[in-house]
Write a protein that holds these residues in place. Sequence first.
Motif, PDB file in Angstrom:
ATOM      1  N   ARG A  17       0.700  -1.123   0.033  1.00 42.25           N
ATOM      2  CA  ARG A  17      -0.057   0.135  -0.003  1.00 42.25           C
ATOM      3  C   ARG A  17       0.886   1.300  -0.081  1.00 42.25           C
ATOM      4  O   ARG A  17       0.504   2.432  -0.252  1.00 42.25           O
ATOM      5  CB  ARG A  17      -0.888  -0.237   1.117  1.00 42.25           C
ATOM      6  CG  ARG A  17      -1.896  -0.912   1.139  1.00 42.25           C
ATOM      7  CD  ARG A  17      -3.241  -0.810   2.127  1.00 42.25           C
ATOM      8  NE  ARG A  17      -4.240  -1.568   1.825  1.00 42.25           N
ATOM      9  CZ  ARG A  17      -5.113  -1.424   0.970  1.00 42.25           C
ATOM     10  NH1 ARG A  17      -5.227  -0.303   0.239  1.00 42.25           N
ATOM     11  NH2 ARG A  17      -6.018  -2.286   0.655  1.00 42.25           N
ATOM     12  N   LEU A  21       1.030   5.837  -6.439  1.00 44.78           N
ATOM     13  CA  LEU A  21      -0.311   5.688  -7.118  1.00 44.78           C
ATOM     14  C   LEU A  21      -0.110   6.621  -8.407  1.00 44.78           C
ATOM     15  O   LEU A  21      -0.568   7.856  -8.191  1.00 44.78           O
ATOM     16  CB  LEU A  21      -1.625   5.676  -6.565  1.00 44.78           C
ATOM     17  CG  LEU A  21      -1.693   4.753  -5.499  1.00 44.78           C
ATOM     18  CD1 LEU A  21      -3.126   4.844  -4.751  1.00 44.78           C
ATOM     19  CD2 LEU A  21      -1.559   3.400  -5.926  1.00 44.78           C
ATOM     20  N   LYS A 132     -12.329   1.598  -0.281  1.00 46.92           N
ATOM     21  CA  LYS A 132     -11.958   3.080  -0.178  1.00 46.92           C
ATOM     22  C   LYS A 132     -11.253   3.357  -1.623  1.00 46.92           C
ATOM     23  O   LYS A 132     -10.942   2.850  -2.505  1.00 46.92           O
ATOM     24  CB  LYS A 132     -10.930   2.956   1.053  1.00 46.92           C
ATOM     25  CG  LYS A 132     -11.262   2.552   2.138  1.00 46.92           C
ATOM     26  CD  LYS A 132     -12.372   3.526   2.979  1.00 46.92           C
ATOM     27  CE  LYS A 132     -12.509   3.072   4.312  1.00 46.92           C
ATOM     28  NZ  LYS A 132     -13.372   1.888   4.672  1.00 46.92           N
ATOM     29  N   THR A 133     -11.088   4.690  -1.471  1.00 47.41           N
ATOM     30  CA  THR A 133     -10.453   5.547  -2.700  1.00 47.41           C
ATOM     31  C   THR A 133      -8.991   4.886  -2.868  1.00 47.41           C
ATOM     32  O   THR A 133      -8.674   4.623  -4.110  1.00 47.41           O
ATOM     33  CB  THR A 133     -10.531   7.046  -2.415  1.00 47.41           C
ATOM     34  OG1 THR A 133     -11.687   7.620  -2.204  1.00 47.41           O
ATOM     35  CG2 THR A 133      -9.711   7.860  -3.536  1.00 47.41           C
ATOM     36  N   GLU A 134      -8.275   4.647  -1.769  1.00 47.96           N
ATOM     37  CA  GLU A 134      -6.947   4.309  -1.886  1.00 47.96           C
ATOM     38  C   GLU A 134      -7.021   2.803  -2.690  1.00 47.96           C
ATOM     39  O   GLU A 134      -6.260   2.697  -3.602  1.00 47.96           O
ATOM     40  CB  GLU A 134      -6.501   3.958  -0.625  1.00 47.96           C
ATOM     41  CG  GLU A 134      -5.218   3.309  -0.741  1.00 47.96           C
ATOM     42  CD  GLU A 134      -4.512   2.997   0.748  1.00 47.96           C
ATOM     43  OE1 GLU A 134      -3.388   2.973   0.929  1.00 47.96           O
ATOM     44  OE2 GLU A 134      -5.289   2.844   1.519  1.00 47.96           O
ATOM     45  N   THR A 135      -8.003   1.993  -2.272  1.00 39.25           N
ATOM     46  CA  THR A 135      -8.088   0.558  -3.046  1.00 39.25           C
ATOM     47  C   THR A 135      -8.312   0.824  -4.696  1.00 39.25           C
ATOM     48  O   THR A 135      -7.721   0.076  -5.619  1.00 39.25           O
ATOM     49  CB  THR A 135      -9.230  -0.183  -2.489  1.00 39.25           C
ATOM     50  OG1 THR A 135      -8.811  -0.191  -1.041  1.00 39.25           O
ATOM     51  CG2 THR A 135      -9.286  -1.377  -3.092  1.00 39.25           C
ATOM     52  N   LEU A 137      -7.946   3.565  -6.466  1.00 38.87           N
ATOM     53  CA  LEU A 137      -6.585   4.071  -7.170  1.00 38.87           C
ATOM     54  C   LEU A 137      -5.515   2.997  -7.352  1.00 38.87           C
ATOM     55  O   LEU A 137      -5.034   3.041  -8.333  1.00 38.87           O
ATOM     56  CB  LEU A 137      -6.314   5.323  -6.414  1.00 38.87           C
ATOM     57  CG  LEU A 137      -6.819   6.471  -6.382  1.00 38.87           C
ATOM     58  CD1 LEU A 137      -6.464   7.729  -5.539  1.00 38.87           C
ATOM     59  CD2 LEU A 137      -7.090   7.234  -7.763  1.00 38.87           C
ATOM     60  N   GLY A 138      -5.337   2.087  -6.519  1.00 38.26           N
ATOM     61  CA  GLY A 138      -4.396   1.176  -6.623  1.00 38.26           C
ATOM     62  C   GLY A 138      -4.735   0.156  -7.714  1.00 38.26           C
ATOM     63  O   GLY A 138      -3.826  -0.285  -8.342  1.00 38.26           O
ATOM     64  N   CYS A 151      -8.267  -6.609  -7.401  1.00 42.80           N
ATOM     65  CA  CYS A 151      -7.814  -6.465  -5.582  1.00 42.80           C
ATOM     66  C   CYS A 151      -8.110  -7.671  -5.035  1.00 42.80           C
ATOM     67  O   CYS A 151      -9.250  -8.642  -5.415  1.00 42.80           O
ATOM     68  CB  CYS A 151      -8.986  -5.435  -5.276  1.00 42.80           C
ATOM     69  SG  CYS A 151      -8.866  -3.842  -5.807  1.00 42.80           S
ATOM     70  N   ASN A 229     -13.027  -4.360   2.879  1.00 40.42           N
ATOM     71  CA  ASN A 229     -13.773  -4.169   1.594  1.00 40.42           C
ATOM     72  C   ASN A 229     -14.793  -5.486   1.492  1.00 40.42           C
ATOM     73  O   ASN A 229     -14.578  -6.428   0.527  1.00 40.42           O
ATOM     74  CB  ASN A 229     -12.982  -4.119   0.690  1.00 40.42           C
ATOM     75  CG  ASN A 229     -13.496  -3.934  -0.867  1.00 40.42           C
ATOM     76  OD1 ASN A 229     -14.801  -3.670  -1.032  1.00 40.42           O
ATOM     77  ND2 ASN A 229     -12.737  -4.333  -2.047  1.00 40.42           N
TER      78      ASN A 229
END
Length: 400
Positions: A17, A21, A132-135, A137-138, A151, A229
């Motif tokens: 993580r 990104l 989440k936004t982080e997920t 974007l990843g 994911c 998630n």
Amino acid sequence: MRSEGDGKKGRGGLPLRGDPLNVSPSRSVTAIVCAAGKGERAGFAKNKLLERINGKTVLERTLSAFDFSAVTEILVTASQADFAEISALCGRFPRTRAVLGGNTRFQSVFNALRQASGELVLVHDGARPFVKTETILGCIASVLQYGSGVCAVPAVDTIALTDGAGKIAEVPPRKDAFALQTPQGFYTAELLSAYEKAAAEKSGGYTDDSSVFAAFVGRPRICAGARDNIKLTYAEDFKDNFARVGFGVDTHAFGRATDFVMLGGVKVPSDSGLIAHSDGDVLAHAVMDAMLSAAGLKDIGYYFPDKDEKWRNADSMKMLVAVKELIAAKGFAVKNLSVAVQAERPRLAAYIDAIRQSLAAALEIGPPAVGVSAGTNEGLGYVGEGKGITVSAYVLLKGV
């Protein structure tokens, strides 16, 4: 062929993580949100994504997660029966519209892919509102770097493959086992081509997009998912994953001309009663404030003002039941309760069990879900001097 680069990896090659990104704003991204199911496993009479939790549907929560600038289009698959309602919900979000789904997830995604305008596509289960936004974007970053991004989280249990007759045929090493989630990202043209080939061959058994991609394009790349998630599948998922925690505290001074105090609906002998507009049940008041706080409501002074004669000498346990009904109207019920009483006097050890039983009955929960402790203040402060009682209460609410 796209280069896989030398990015920092975690277990099984999963990107960590902490990686930057690098999502190019020039790349258009379509998110396909699968919402054409019926929610039969959840036991609802309608599409589970249209269930309201704390005033919002599950679908609205999921769409909110994708409503940011990196996602240029959101297509929501909907059944014919739900199309009008889902279209109306989509109207609340920019760049979002409903598309008619099919009888299966495969058919619904295929229909949406043929209408997707983005160069990249992310396919996401509408029943995963906690992404989440982080997920997200990843996932996009993985597609740009590797050509795909699925994911996933490392498996925490040992995974076994059976022979179809209930016997274990193979146990893959746990270090190589992952639980796949969504979103799953790809270049739109490649995923659409894979779906077209699968449809032409009338291939079946695809439970997600990575399996279609693997069958007709190549081995997809996993990227970092998240433990929270989760997919809302069964009725209990809707209750346990919308829990709220609240804290309440109340203090009353001694000075009432009675020979008892009320604590949690139990009359406890005392040299003096507690001064209050109601019956002075400081424990019940702390619990009420904890419940109201957890549900996002105002405090007890708002609902039971001490300037209203209606509440003079009122039974606080009846007020507690009224608060239970207030939080029920917001979609909550008490799951468990913890109460700590600070009192130099009277001694409460002999009354703890009765207080627990009284609170459990009023809140309609089992006594094991109620904890009550009592202690002195070692002679310190107003409690230690025997001038009053303070109670702190913590409550966990569940969605109902």
